[in-house]
Design an enzyme around this catalytic site. Structure first.
Site, PDB file in Angstrom:
ATOM      1  N   GLU A  97       0.839  -1.211   0.000  1.00  9.74           N
ATOM      2  CA  GLU A  97       0.000   0.000   0.000  1.00  9.74           C
ATOM      3  C   GLU A  97       0.870   1.255   0.000  1.00  9.74           C
ATOM      4  OE1 GLU A  97      -1.215   3.026   2.879  1.00  9.74           O
ATOM      5  OE2 GLU A  97      -1.878   1.137   3.761  1.00  9.74           O
ATOM      6  N   GLU A 132      10.215   1.504   2.023  1.00  8.20           N
ATOM      7  CA  GLU A 132       8.883   1.456   2.622  1.00  8.20           C
ATOM      8  C   GLU A 132       8.678   0.236   3.505  1.00  8.20           C
ATOM      9  OE1 GLU A 132       6.795   3.978   2.393  1.00  8.20           O
ATOM     10  OE2 GLU A 132       8.280   5.013   1.137  1.00  8.20           O
TER      11      GLU A 132
END
Length: 644
Positions: free
Chosen positions: A67, A142
């Site tokens: 995401e 991330e």
């Protein structure tokens, strides 16, 4: 062009959804298999949401990391963070992404038509053509990576999601909530941590990360939602031409399975970290949770929202009050938990002792048995139903666009049954049925079946432990030290080089050419007309009444303003106290608890406040008013007016 002219799509359902004042369409893109829902109405705050079923198989947090990662640049918008540039020239009313236990959402909203198209373009490109395949640094930034700046430095873990989840796992309540979830559904995707457990996140490889995207981020596994006042046919044609037609339909195994019911209740203990100066005494959480059905039964789901209000949330709620009166812990929490295939209900006591567990369960059982035998207060049930009906009719979510919340609501059924896409938008019938069946024992029956006789339940204790954080950090350090010791000098130098390259990637500037690709609004795209709301003045018995004729979904909003010019200045401060206690103390006819239910049963609430207006003739003067606000359904008007 009409929606029916969009030949790339098959229309599966079409219906007028009066509860939300929208025309609902369910379509399937023929070539790619994408599911599409349209809610066409007059709301200028347009919403687009593309949703993927993303059931995790483990607690590495792959869905959460993905995401974050797909928003770090794409084929047409190759910036490291295109959304930083996008918001500079956007009038968006919402721009975000969310990971849930079984799905991932990418919603945007805007009242400006061109802005809305720009946002859709960037998001569609992000999810289908992210730069994660070309730039491994995105995954390492991330998700997680080994950090080693010098060969002789200690080896560390780092990464946005890794650090975020370390913080989440240090919260006692978040740890407990996850454990309840995992314990109730051990054989389903809900039995693992979709956000990522810091102990497991470093087990995720770049290859498995890419494989997860390749499997689930396909139109055949997508649920596309469009809402508001727009040219729906134009948007459908654009999606087909620019994205969906580029994919062929495939079979994606992402169906969410139900947990097999337990044969008997289970019990589980966990420990959560507390500081060295915190007490371990009277710091235990006691919880009792039970699975209460599935999200496809709207009336049943709504009934449990009412039971949440009646049993735990309202002032003097019997289950909450019984636990407090028994001296178990210092606060009572819990309630109905939805948004997943199998919702559950939790009763929780905070700041208790482990030895109180049996007493905690005994009080719950005895209180619920008494309610089943003697019946629940009908006024409390009516208040709960009315309160929820007002919330549904108003659909007032503060800063969150209405269409965004509808897109989340529809997933409670659409995600699990293609034939039930709109049921959570059609709740007024459920409210009417609950009002009728409340006096026929429906709620008592639900308590008996799901809260007293239900083996699919769990008792979870959250217990404090000093030094737990230090203990976990030491284990991590030892694991990293052992791994580092197993590496050769050459391998360590490669880790140093990887760390350096990641920092270079993070510090590098996007080129002017890349920035120029981000769509920006022009002045000509922005309208100059402000929204105009007209009011009609009337004079009734010497008072001025202003009437605003608006579509309020069956709700009347009433504001009474009382001039306080006769109140001496030295008493004005006491009006602040008065407005705070009105409706929250006993009256001549009701106790506080009875008054609370009476207000919620007959209205959408009553509030008081002080308001100051500038004088019309003398600009330095002001008019002080004491305001009383309420809202009510049209059929309740005589009752409300008599109460006033």
């Amino acid at each position: 062009m009409q929606i029916t002219d969009c030949s790339a799509y098959e229309i599966l359902q079409k219906e007028r959804i009066e509860d939300v004042h929208a025309d609902g369409y369910l379509l399937r893109h023929k070539k790619s298999g994408a599911r599409v829902m349209l809610l066409a109405n007059q709301d200028e705050n347009k919403v687009f949401n593309i949703i993927f079923r993303t059931p995790p198989a483990d607690s590495t947090g792959v869905a959460h990391i993905l995401e974050h990662s797909v928003l770090c640049g794409s084929r047409e918008f190759p910036l490291k963070d295109p959304f930083v540039e996008l918001v500079k020239g956007s009038l968006n009313t919402f721009l975000n992404a969310m990971t849930y236990p079984d799905k991932t959402m990418y919603p945007v909203a805007s009242c400006n038509d061109q802005d809305f198209k720009n946002l859709m373009h960037v998001y569609m490109d992000a999810v289908f053509y992210p730069n994660i395949y070309e730039k491994e640094e995105i995954f390492r930034q991330e998700g997680w990576h080994y950090q080693l700046e010098q060969v002789d430095d200690p080896l560390k873990y780092n990464g946005v999601v890794y650090n975020e989840m370390k913080g989440a796992f240090s919260s006692s309540e978040e740890v407990l909530e996850r454990e309840i979830f995992n314990v109730l559904f051990p054989d389903t995707p809900y039995g693992v941590e979709s956000g990522g457990d810091p102990k497991c996140i470093p087990d995720l490889t770049y290859e498995n990360f890419l494989a997860f995207h390749g499997k689930y981020y396909h139109p055949s596994n997508s649920y596309i939602f469009l809402y508001g006042n727009m040219d729906m046919a134009e948007r459908l044609e654009w999606m087909d031409k620019e994205y969906l037609s580029k994919f062929d339909k495939i079979t994606v195994d992402s169906q969410i399975a139900k947990q097999k019911p337990f044969e008997k209740p289970v019990e589980h203990k966990i420990f959560y970290p507390v500081g060295e100066n915190d007490s371990e005494k009277e710091n235990t959480y006691l919880t009792y949770s039970m699975v209460v059905g599935d999200g496809l039964d709207v009336k049943r789901c709504t009934a449990f929202e009412v039971l949440d209000y009646v049993l735990l949330s309202a002032p003097g709620a019997p289950l909450r009050q019984a636990l407090l009166d028994a001296g178990i812990g210092k606060d009572v929490d819990g309630g109905y938990n939805d948004g997943i295939y199998q919702p559950f209900f939790t009763v929780e006591v905070k700041s208790a002792e482990e030895k109180d567990k049996e007493k905690f369960l005994q009080v719950i059982r005895e209180t619920l048995e008494k309610l089943v035998k003697e019946g629940i207060d009908q006024k409390a049930i009516a208040a709960g139903i009315n309160y929820l009906e007002f919330r549904f009719r108003e659909s007032d979510y503060g800063s969150y666009p209405r269409g965004l919340m509808y897109s989340i609501d529809v997933c409670e059924s659409w995600l699990y049954d293609d034939n039930k896409p709109f049921v959570h938008l059609e709740k007024l019938k459920a409210f009417d049925e609950l009002k009728k069946e409340a006096g026929e024992g429906l709620f008592e029956q639900l308590i008996q079946e799901t809260m007293l006789d239900n083996p699919h339940s769990a008792v979870v204790l959250g217990m404090p432990k000093k030094g737990l954080t230090t203990e976990e950090e030491k284990k991590t350090e030892e694991k990293l030290a052992a791994y580092k010791a197993s590496l050769s000098r050459e391998q360590l130098e490669k880790l140093v080089e990887k760390t350096r390259k990641l920092k270079e990637f993070q510090d590098s500037e996007d080129s002017a050419e890349a920035k120029a690709k981000i769509p920006m609004l022009k002045r000509s795209d922005i309208g100059k007309e402000a929204l105009k709301i007209h009011n009609t003045p009337h004079h009734v018995t010497g008072n001025t009444v202003l009437h605003h004729n608006l579509d309020t979904n069956g709700i009347t909003y009433l504001t009474l303003l009382f001039d306080t010019k006769q109140v001496p200045d030295e008493l004005i401060s006491y009006m602040g106290i008065l407005k705070s206690v009105l409706g929250y103390v006993d009256t001549a006819h009701f106790t506080y608890g009875e008054l609370f239910h009476e207000i919620n049963a007959q209205s959408g609430g009553i509030s008081c406040g002080l308001q100051v207006f500038q004088g019309k003739d003398q600009k330095d003067d002001c008019i002080r008013m004491f305001g009383v606000k309420t809202k009510y359904l049209v059929q309740n008007r005589p009752v409300i007016m008599s109460m006033a």
